[in-house]
Scaffold this motif. Sequence first.
Motif, PDB file in Angstrom:
ATOM      1  N   ALA A 235       0.862  -1.177   0.000  1.00 18.69           N
ATOM      2  CA  ALA A 235       0.000   0.000   0.000  1.00 18.69           C
ATOM      3  C   ALA A 235       0.902   1.231   0.000  1.00 18.69           C
ATOM      4  O   ALA A 235       2.134   1.133  -0.014  1.00 18.69           O
ATOM      5  CB  ALA A 235      -0.931   0.000   1.211  1.00 18.69           C
ATOM      6  N   ALA A 236       0.287   2.413   0.033  1.00 21.68           N
ATOM      7  CA  ALA A 236       1.073   3.641  -0.041  1.00 21.68           C
ATOM      8  C   ALA A 236       2.002   3.805   1.150  1.00 21.68           C
ATOM      9  O   ALA A 236       3.103   4.344   1.021  1.00 21.68           O
ATOM     10  CB  ALA A 236       0.130   4.844  -0.146  1.00 21.68           C
ATOM     11  N   LEU A 237       1.575   3.371   2.323  1.00 23.31           N
ATOM     12  CA  LEU A 237       2.389   3.438   3.528  1.00 23.31           C
ATOM     13  C   LEU A 237       2.527   2.039   4.110  1.00 23.31           C
ATOM     14  O   LEU A 237       1.645   1.199   3.946  1.00 23.31           O
ATOM     15  CB  LEU A 237       1.748   4.387   4.558  1.00 23.31           C
ATOM     16  N   HIS A 238       3.615   1.803   4.816  1.00 25.18           N
ATOM     17  CA  HIS A 238       3.998   0.444   5.182  1.00 25.18           C
ATOM     18  C   HIS A 238       4.059   0.255   6.693  1.00 25.18           C
ATOM     19  O   HIS A 238       4.036   1.216   7.460  1.00 25.18           O
ATOM     20  CB  HIS A 238       5.350   0.103   4.556  1.00 25.18           C
ATOM     21  N   SER A 239       4.155  -1.026   7.089  1.00 22.64           N
ATOM     22  CA  SER A 239       4.329  -1.394   8.498  1.00 22.64           C
ATOM     23  C   SER A 239       5.494  -2.364   8.608  1.00 22.64           C
ATOM     24  O   SER A 239       5.948  -2.932   7.612  1.00 22.64           O
ATOM     25  CB  SER A 239       3.055  -2.048   9.053  1.00 22.64           C
ATOM     26  N   VAL A 240       5.955  -2.545   9.835  1.00 26.09           N
ATOM     27  CA  VAL A 240       6.998  -3.529  10.130  1.00 26.09           C
ATOM     28  C   VAL A 240       6.524  -4.369  11.310  1.00 26.09           C
ATOM     29  O   VAL A 240       6.032  -3.822  12.310  1.00 26.09           O
ATOM     30  CB  VAL A 240       8.343  -2.853  10.470  1.00 26.09           C
ATOM     31  N   ALA A 241       6.630  -5.685  11.197  1.00 27.83           N
ATOM     32  CA  ALA A 241       6.279  -6.595  12.291  1.00 27.83           C
ATOM     33  C   ALA A 241       7.555  -7.239  12.812  1.00 27.83           C
ATOM     34  O   ALA A 241       8.366  -7.755  12.039  1.00 27.83           O
ATOM     35  CB  ALA A 241       5.302  -7.658  11.816  1.00 27.83           C
ATOM     36  N   VAL A 242       7.719  -7.169  14.125  1.00 22.64           N
ATOM     37  CA  VAL A 242       8.935  -7.688  14.766  1.00 22.64           C
ATOM     38  C   VAL A 242       8.544  -8.821  15.706  1.00 22.64           C
ATOM     39  O   VAL A 242       7.678  -8.645  16.583  1.00 22.64           O
ATOM     40  CB  VAL A 242       9.665  -6.579  15.549  1.00 22.64           C
TER      41      VAL A 242
END
Length: 323
Positions: A235-242
């Motif tokens: 998508a236009a903006l992202h996430s990070v999963a840790v």
Amino acid sequence: MHLEQVKTIRYTATGSVFAIGQSYTAGGPYPLLSLKFSRDFDLEGFTARQELVNTRVDKQGGGQPNRVGAEAKQVQYMSRDAAWFLHVFLWLNPAGFVKEAPKHNPILTVERAGGKRYRVITVKVQDRFTLRGYFNDRDLLDHVDTALDNNPVLGDPPLDGVFTGYKDFGGIVFPSRIVHHLGLQPSFDFHIESVTPNAIVNTAPPATDAGPAGGAGGRVTSQMIANGIHYLTGAALHSVAVEFPDYVAVIDAPLTEARSLAVIAEAKRLMPNKPIRYLINTHHHFDHSNGLRTYAAEGATEIIASRGTYELIVEREIGRAHV
């Protein structure tokens, strides 16, 4: 000419629009953009097409366009069938309210507000949304009060339209200024330049495609950038999963509830049987925090953010009611 006699209307305006949720500091004023505006409004069909040309004024804060002097053009279509965040703006002008209210079992009361006496017309739309129109002693619509529904950050904040400076525009009496407030801050400030009753208008939207693949939240693409760290894009903006031994932390909840649900589903697929315990918000702009409510509802027990963001969104807004 009375508004009851008008079937269509076209009006143009200049003024200001504010970049909602893009303040330089958490809780600060929204960035200012200058505005050129036109709306074609089919009052019988209750549909509209409007064009907005926004020019950046404030140097600080987020939102588009992001360079002072740069322009951004939008074309929007609205109808009774549109989502409420668009549909509602058909009501927030005298022509729309006066023509449409009689179709919704209006209730008339007489009330005093701010030391003034008003005839108040109350209607409920879609058996869900309440609007109240306040008519002054000249029988002119002074303001309309309602609420926006299900904003990802603000919940159901109050929304209004305030109408001042009524004058004759070529045979129709119309306000020369319309101001909308969302919550405690202005969102639009229109200075009406021209009004054309019974204009030839075309409010039909163009054909659109079926939308993004992967459902309302779009497709989530994951890339492991280090052991236990997943970069979630698509998508236009992202996430990070840790990944941690007993839980998962997610960095940023951007865009929409649907997008956050899609990211949560992907995190659970990648790291099954581990709850998302932490949501880490990088900053307060709404496009990066629209999913905070979603993560709270999914069971994230800790939302980590700057003090200003925490006070603005987590403490004040996440508990705000939804319709």
